[in-house]
Design a protein around this motif. Structure first.
Motif, PDB file in Angstrom:
ATOM      1  N   UNK A   1     124.233  32.844  32.741  1.00 16.07           N
ATOM      2  CA  UNK A   1     125.697  32.861  32.716  1.00 16.07           C
ATOM      3  C   UNK A   1     126.267  31.522  32.259  1.00 16.07           C
ATOM      4  N   UNK A   2     125.582  30.419  32.566  1.00 14.85           N
ATOM      5  CA  UNK A   2     126.051  29.126  32.081  1.00 14.85           C
ATOM      6  C   UNK A   2     125.964  29.073  30.556  1.00 14.85           C
ATOM      7  N   UNK A   3     124.855  29.550  29.999  1.00 11.24           N
ATOM      8  CA  UNK A   3     124.724  29.601  28.549  1.00 11.24           C
ATOM      9  C   UNK A   3     125.757  30.512  27.912  1.00 11.24           C
ATOM     10  N   UNK A   4     125.995  31.645  28.543  1.00 11.32           N
ATOM     11  CA  UNK A   4     127.010  32.583  28.057  1.00 11.32           C
ATOM     12  C   UNK A   4     128.376  31.905  28.000  1.00 11.32           C
ATOM     13  N   UNK A   5     128.721  31.166  29.058  1.00 13.34           N
ATOM     14  CA  UNK A   5     130.035  30.528  29.097  1.00 13.34           C
ATOM     15  C   UNK A   5     130.148  29.407  28.075  1.00 13.34           C
ATOM     16  N   UNK A   6     129.093  28.608  27.924  1.00 15.62           N
ATOM     17  CA  UNK A   6     129.125  27.516  26.948  1.00 15.62           C
ATOM     18  C   UNK A   6     129.333  28.057  25.539  1.00 15.62           C
ATOM     19  N   UNK A   7     128.568  29.060  25.159  1.00 18.82           N
ATOM     20  CA  UNK A   7     128.676  29.593  23.806  1.00 18.82           C
ATOM     21  C   UNK A   7     129.987  30.347  23.602  1.00 18.82           C
ATOM     22  N   UNK A   8     130.466  31.025  24.616  1.00 21.43           N
ATOM     23  CA  UNK A   8     131.740  31.735  24.495  1.00 21.43           C
ATOM     24  C   UNK A   8     132.894  30.767  24.325  1.00 21.43           C
ATOM     25  N   UNK A   9     132.836  29.630  25.044  1.00 24.23           N
ATOM     26  CA  UNK A   9     133.939  28.671  25.011  1.00 24.23           C
ATOM     27  C   UNK A   9     133.855  27.714  23.838  1.00 24.23           C
ATOM     28  N   UNK A  10     132.633  27.323  23.445  1.00 25.29           N
ATOM     29  CA  UNK A  10     132.491  26.238  22.470  1.00 25.29           C
ATOM     30  C   UNK A  10     131.694  26.607  21.224  1.00 25.29           C
ATOM     31  N   UNK A  11     131.023  27.748  21.225  1.00 31.00           N
ATOM     32  CA  UNK A  11     130.223  28.112  20.070  1.00 31.00           C
ATOM     33  C   UNK A  11     131.067  28.573  18.897  1.00 31.00           C
ATOM     34  N   UNK A  12     130.556  28.346  17.694  1.00 25.71           N
ATOM     35  CA  UNK A  12     131.221  28.850  16.492  1.00 25.71           C
ATOM     36  C   UNK A  12     131.009  30.354  16.380  1.00 25.71           C
ATOM     37  N   UNK A  13     131.750  30.964  15.489  1.00 25.64           N
ATOM     38  CA  UNK A  13     131.584  32.406  15.290  1.00 25.64           C
ATOM     39  C   UNK A  13     130.150  32.723  14.867  1.00 25.64           C
ATOM     40  N   UNK A  14     129.590  31.904  13.993  1.00 30.73           N
ATOM     41  CA  UNK A  14     128.216  32.124  13.550  1.00 30.73           C
ATOM     42  C   UNK A  14     127.230  31.959  14.699  1.00 30.73           C
TER      43      UNK A  14
ATOM     44  N   UNK B   1     110.746  14.392  16.987  1.00 33.55           N
ATOM     45  CA  UNK B   1     111.186  14.525  15.604  1.00 33.55           C
ATOM     46  C   UNK B   1     111.659  15.923  15.263  1.00 33.55           C
ATOM     47  N   UNK B   2     112.359  16.561  16.196  1.00 30.17           N
ATOM     48  CA  UNK B   2     112.825  17.933  15.999  1.00 30.17           C
ATOM     49  C   UNK B   2     114.054  17.935  15.091  1.00 30.17           C
ATOM     50  N   UNK B   3     113.951  18.621  13.983  1.00 29.77           N
ATOM     51  CA  UNK B   3     115.023  18.628  12.985  1.00 29.77           C
ATOM     52  C   UNK B   3     115.854  19.907  13.084  1.00 29.77           C
ATOM     53  N   UNK B   4     117.180  19.727  13.116  1.00 30.06           N
ATOM     54  CA  UNK B   4     118.103  20.859  13.117  1.00 30.06           C
ATOM     55  C   UNK B   4     119.222  20.573  12.120  1.00 30.06           C
ATOM     56  N   UNK B   5     119.845  21.629  11.648  1.00 26.96           N
ATOM     57  CA  UNK B   5     120.929  21.482  10.674  1.00 26.96           C
ATOM     58  C   UNK B   5     122.239  21.135  11.367  1.00 26.96           C
ATOM     59  N   UNK B   6     123.229  20.779  10.579  1.00 30.36           N
ATOM     60  CA  UNK B   6     124.536  20.432  11.146  1.00 30.36           C
ATOM     61  C   UNK B   6     125.138  21.586  11.932  1.00 30.36           C
ATOM     62  N   UNK B   7     124.827  22.814  11.517  1.00 30.55           N
ATOM     63  CA  UNK B   7     125.426  23.960  12.194  1.00 30.55           C
ATOM     64  C   UNK B   7     124.789  24.225  13.561  1.00 30.55           C
ATOM     65  N   UNK B   8     123.830  23.381  13.970  1.00 32.25           N
ATOM     66  CA  UNK B   8     123.264  23.494  15.316  1.00 32.25           C
ATOM     67  C   UNK B   8     124.147  22.840  16.366  1.00 32.25           C
ATOM     68  N   UNK B   9     125.105  22.008  15.941  1.00 28.93           N
ATOM     69  CA  UNK B   9     126.004  21.347  16.890  1.00 28.93           C
ATOM     70  C   UNK B   9     126.919  22.380  17.531  1.00 28.93           C
ATOM     71  N   UNK B  10     126.980  22.342  18.858  1.00 28.16           N
ATOM     72  CA  UNK B  10     127.876  23.227  19.604  1.00 28.16           C
ATOM     73  C   UNK B  10     129.150  22.444  19.935  1.00 28.16           C
ATOM     74  N   UNK B  11     130.282  22.934  19.482  1.00 24.94           N
ATOM     75  CA  UNK B  11     131.542  22.245  19.750  1.00 24.94           C
ATOM     76  C   UNK B  11     131.683  20.988  18.918  1.00 24.94           C
ATOM     77  N   UNK B  12     132.132  19.902  19.571  1.00 27.34           N
ATOM     78  CA  UNK B  12     132.417  18.663  18.862  1.00 27.34           C
ATOM     79  C   UNK B  12     131.291  17.652  19.034  1.00 27.34           C
ATOM     80  N   UNK B  13     130.996  16.939  17.950  1.00 29.26           N
ATOM     81  CA  UNK B  13     130.029  15.847  18.020  1.00 29.26           C
ATOM     82  C   UNK B  13     130.539  14.794  18.997  1.00 29.26           C
TER      83      UNK B  13
END
Length: 396
Positions: free
Chosen positions: A102-115, A228-240
């Motif tokens: 439920x914490x993950x659900x709330x974080x993504x619902x509140x701060x995640x992008x549509x994608x 050394x885990x690499x992720x793209x810019x679209x991996x950021x949730x909400x604001x940097x």
């Protein structure tokens, strides 16, 4: 429940509508039919997650409660509390899993992008994916923002994450991790400069080691290393740089959800102990006929119902859009300590039977200890209440 059974469902301050009462009965029936003691206790001993129970909860729609409507979400904090209390009254590990979920659900619902919501929130809501929340580190629990050593640095069109997280729930079986990492040093602020990322579990550079724990055996606890885990810019949730502030915005829900779990396990322990005492012969009568035993059961029940009242006030305040942090802190504090008291009472009333792995009392007794220090240590909860509720100086 012992209170609603005695005075009627209308006295339930959490399942306060016919729909929530139906949800409570539905989850209770799933626990009874799918996860009775004779099935869940061997799973707990074997330290196995209950995939069958999870599938039934997903089919019921419990995994989508609180999610963004576009990803199939419905319901609110009160519905989550109903689910968590009923789960903790049986397979407590699944209740712990659902608190994280439920914490993950709330974080993504509140701060995640549509994608991000389409990619991860939709399958999480449907029960087709699981997640872990990677915040805590070995050098910092309550003081994690100041102590955070996991870093994220810009690298061309993406980010590179390095560091180690510990006491991470469910990491061996998660499909995605929500990871907090320091992306910048901000003078005068420990909580700024931390960014939140969505990192698929199969990303190269991630190593997971399961940690042996004394309780919550049906949901693994792990150390997760990012090399050394690499992720793209679209991996950021909400604001940097605002990731920790985004986490703070959902902590109220985590506190009330933990309180619901503690109350559920404590309630189950008291009910089980009372039923055992009513049947256990001793000195020409039953254990339940002794005044000392009755008083201890009543004291445990009163403490749990007092905590439930605080929990209901906190949840209703949140749903109404009001300030709920003090009430949720009080509910978490009262519920966790009432649950410890209730399960200790249960263990002592059962005596040798409580010490046996063939009885569920030992599971509740072990598992509720988690909520005394999670999601926040009770001493720090008291500090927060004193500071925010009384306006007293910060004591740490």
């Amino acid at each position: 429940m012992f209170i609603t059974d005695a005075v009627g469902a209308a006295a339930d301050p959490i399942a306060d509508t016919p729909e929530r009462q139906a949800l409570r009965e539905a989850v209770r029936a799933i626990v009874r039919d799918v996860a009775p003691p004779e099935r869940r206790l061997p799973l707990d001993t074997a330290e196995q997650f209950d995939d069958e129970l999870h599938a039934h909860l997903a089919k019921l729609g419990a995994t989508s409660i609180g999610a963004h409507p576009e990803q199939g979400g419905e319901g609110n904090a009160l519905d989550q509390l109903v689910v968590l209390e009923e789960l903790a009254a049986g397979p407590t590990s699944m209740a712990v899993f659902m608190v994280v979920h439920y914490m993950g659900i709330e974080i993504l619902s509140a701060h995640g992008s549509r994608e991000q919501r389409d990619t991860w929130l939709a399958p999480l809501s449907a029960g087709d994916a699981t997640m872990s929340f990677c915040l805590t580190e070995a050098g910092g629990g309550t003081d994690i923002a100041r102590a955070m050593r996991t870093t994220a640095r810009c690298d061309g069109g993406g980010w590179v994450i390095d560091g180690e997280k510990t006491w991470i729930s469910g990491a061996t079986r998660s499909d995605v991790y929500v990871v907090l990492a320091r992306s910048a040093d901000v003078a005068g602020s420990a909580i700024d400069g931390i960014t939140m990322f969505l990192v698929p579990a199969d990303t190269p550079g991630i190593t997971v080691r399961e940690l042996p724990t004394v309780a919550v055996h049906g949901f693994d606890t792990c150390q997760v290393t990012f090399d050394g885990v690499r992720v793209a810019d679209d991996a950021v949730v909400g604001e940097v740089g605002r990731g920790f502030r985004q986490v703070l915005s959902v902590l109220n829900r985590e506190r009330v959800n933990a309180a619901a779990g503690a109350i559920g396990a404590g309630r189950a322990a008291v009910e089980y102990a009372a039923a055992y005492a009513a049947e256990r012969p001793a000195f020409g009568s039953t254990v339940g006929s002794f005044q000392a035993v009755q008083h201890r059961l009543v004291d445990a029940m009163v403490a749990l119902e007092g905590a439930r009242g605080l929990l209901a006030r906190a949840a209703h305040a949140e749903v109404a859009g009001g300030r709920a942090d003090i009430l949720s802190s009080m509910a978490k504090l009262a519920a966790s300590e009432a649950a410890v008291k209730a399960t200790t009472t249960g263990m002592e009333i059962l005596g040798g039977a409580g010490f046996s792995l063939e009885y569920p009392m030992q599971q509740w007794w072990r598992d509720v200890r988690l909520w005394v220090f999670a999601p926040l240590n009770n001493d720090m909860v008291r500090n927060h209440i004193a500071e925010q509720g009384f306006g007293l100086p910060r004591s740490f």
